[in-house]
Design a protein around this motif. Sequence first.
Motif, PDB file in Angstrom:
ATOM      1  N   THR A  83       0.842  -1.192   0.000  1.00 22.98           N
ATOM      2  CA  THR A  83       0.000   0.000   0.000  1.00 22.98           C
ATOM      3  C   THR A  83       0.879   1.244   0.000  1.00 22.98           C
ATOM      4  O   THR A  83       1.992   1.253   0.523  1.00 22.98           O
ATOM      5  CB  THR A  83      -0.909   0.025   1.237  1.00 22.98           C
ATOM      6  N   THR A  84       0.374   2.298  -0.581  1.00 24.25           N
ATOM      7  CA  THR A  84       1.106   3.555  -0.664  1.00 24.25           C
ATOM      8  C   THR A  84       0.137   4.716  -0.541  1.00 24.25           C
ATOM      9  O   THR A  84      -0.992   4.652  -1.046  1.00 24.25           O
ATOM     10  CB  THR A  84       1.883   3.662  -1.995  1.00 24.25           C
ATOM     11  N   THR A  85       0.562   5.762   0.143  1.00 21.31           N
ATOM     12  CA  THR A  85      -0.275   6.951   0.281  1.00 21.31           C
ATOM     13  C   THR A  85      -0.225   7.825  -0.958  1.00 21.31           C
ATOM     14  O   THR A  85      -0.956   8.811  -1.047  1.00 21.31           O
ATOM     15  CB  THR A  85       0.173   7.783   1.497  1.00 21.31           C
ATOM     16  N   MET A  86       0.623   7.481  -1.925  1.00 23.70           N
ATOM     17  CA  MET A  86       0.750   8.299  -3.129  1.00 23.70           C
ATOM     18  C   MET A  86      -0.377   8.040  -4.131  1.00 23.70           C
ATOM     19  O   MET A  86      -0.435   8.684  -5.169  1.00 23.70           O
ATOM     20  CB  MET A  86       2.103   8.054  -3.791  1.00 23.70           C
ATOM     21  N   MET A  87      -1.252   7.070  -3.840  1.00 21.82           N
ATOM     22  CA  MET A  87      -2.419   6.817  -4.683  1.00 21.82           C
ATOM     23  C   MET A  87      -3.676   7.059  -3.861  1.00 21.82           C
ATOM     24  O   MET A  87      -3.700   6.775  -2.650  1.00 21.82           O
ATOM     25  CB  MET A  87      -2.394   5.388  -5.226  1.00 21.82           C
ATOM     26  N   HIS A  88      -4.715   7.575  -4.499  1.00 25.22           N
ATOM     27  CA  HIS A  88      -5.902   7.976  -3.742  1.00 25.22           C
ATOM     28  C   HIS A  88      -6.571   6.803  -3.050  1.00 25.22           C
ATOM     29  O   HIS A  88      -7.205   6.958  -2.008  1.00 25.22           O
ATOM     30  CB  HIS A  88      -6.897   8.680  -4.677  1.00 25.22           C
ATOM     31  N   ASP A  89      -6.456   5.592  -3.631  1.00 24.15           N
ATOM     32  CA  ASP A  89      -7.046   4.399  -3.023  1.00 24.15           C
ATOM     33  C   ASP A  89      -5.997   3.551  -2.325  1.00 24.15           C
ATOM     34  O   ASP A  89      -6.245   2.382  -2.002  1.00 24.15           O
ATOM     35  CB  ASP A  89      -7.764   3.570  -4.084  1.00 24.15           C
ATOM     36  N   LYS A  90      -4.798   4.131  -2.102  1.00 24.85           N
ATOM     37  CA  LYS A  90      -3.656   3.467  -1.464  1.00 24.85           C
ATOM     38  C   LYS A  90      -3.187   2.233  -2.235  1.00 24.85           C
ATOM     39  O   LYS A  90      -2.537   1.348  -1.681  1.00 24.85           O
ATOM     40  CB  LYS A  90      -3.984   3.091  -0.017  1.00 24.85           C
ATOM     41  N   GLY A  91      -3.524   2.165  -3.516  1.00 30.37           N
ATOM     42  CA  GLY A  91      -3.055   1.077  -4.355  1.00 30.37           C
ATOM     43  C   GLY A  91      -3.791  -0.229  -4.154  1.00 30.37           C
ATOM     44  O   GLY A  91      -3.307  -1.281  -4.597  1.00 30.37           O
ATOM     45  N   LYS A 137      -7.343  12.219  -6.008  1.00 31.22           N
ATOM     46  CA  LYS A 137      -6.669  11.672  -7.188  1.00 31.22           C
ATOM     47  C   LYS A 137      -5.973  12.779  -7.976  1.00 31.22           C
ATOM     48  O   LYS A 137      -4.822  12.634  -8.409  1.00 31.22           O
ATOM     49  CB  LYS A 137      -7.676  10.949  -8.076  1.00 31.22           C
ATOM     50  N   GLN A 138      -6.656  13.896  -8.161  1.00 31.99           N
ATOM     51  CA  GLN A 138      -6.064  15.010  -8.906  1.00 31.99           C
ATOM     52  C   GLN A 138      -4.863  15.591  -8.157  1.00 31.99           C
ATOM     53  O   GLN A 138      -3.810  15.867  -8.762  1.00 31.99           O
ATOM     54  CB  GLN A 138      -7.108  16.104  -9.128  1.00 31.99           C
ATOM     55  N   ALA A 139      -4.991  15.751  -6.831  1.00 33.33           N
ATOM     56  CA  ALA A 139      -3.912  16.361  -6.049  1.00 33.33           C
ATOM     57  C   ALA A 139      -2.678  15.466  -6.005  1.00 33.33           C
ATOM     58  O   ALA A 139      -1.552  15.948  -6.163  1.00 33.33           O
ATOM     59  CB  ALA A 139      -4.405  16.640  -4.631  1.00 33.33           C
TER      60      ALA A 139
END
Length: 324
Positions: A83-91, A137-139
């Motif tokens: 999981t990653t915070t860099m994606m809106h759904d955490k991947g 997602k945009q941010a």
Amino acid sequence: MTDTTIRTYNGEVSEAEAETEEVESETTCPECGGRLVTDTEHGETVCTDCGLVVEEDSIDRGPEWRAFDSAERDRKSRVGAPTTTMMHDKGLSTNIGWQDKDAYGKALSSRQRAKMQRLRTWNERFRTRDSKERNLKQALGEIDRMASALGLPENVRETASVIYRRALNEDLLPGRSIEGVATAALYAAARQAGTPRSLDEVTMVSRIDKMELTRTYRYIIRQLNLEIKPADPESYVPRFASDLDLSDEVERRARELLRNARDTGLLSGKSPVGLAAAAIYAAALLSNEKVTQSQVSEVANISEVTIRNRYKELLEASEVTAAL
């Protein structure tokens, strides 16, 4: 004496001491006091000194397959990416690949291609079901774009994503643009990680102006109580020296000039970028390496006048320190 106190023939042992003894007994042999090791191949815990088997039939929590290189490990693994915070759904969501091929690598028919395109469209819509997820997602896409343009590492992107999520959850976005808060989060994350970028550098890759960035940045760190120290001029030195293709000797002398200036109190109230650029220029002169003020100015994105004024002050501060 309380109920949690353990009485022995020597006296009384406190609860903390009892817990310490219990932990030590788990890592030492009960027979000889030797060190215990885990034999993963046989599923046993064995003493290295006397060979006593303390525990057997332990559960193997690893995979049932073996791999001899990283490519084979990736091919056999049946789990997804972390999981990653860099994606809106955490991947955690799924993606439908863009290749119009089946499991055997054969091309799909026109009817199947149209069906897969519809599935991709609906899958993308379901991934961002509400306005909050679309905003996120945009941010996060904006943060990733700017971080790539500025050459910032992954840990800075992760930190910026966390800062933006906090701002979104605490309802700090009304009245401010998504790009403004995303840029301010990235600027704050870069300073927290010790890899700062100047306001001008961030503004060049952002879709907002410098005034909006500074205003939003001050608002975000105040509302989120972020502890961010003033940027250290020394943190800019390696990047400037690398961009100008200067030697390690120049970088070392530049750091020395900045430390001398700090001892004399010269750094207070001055731009760290300007001080770092001036230190690089002064160190290059002292090391007899060719570099012009215009070259340093272009790399640091500051005026030549600032470099001239600051490098003279740095040399004077170095002389004062040497005299002391």
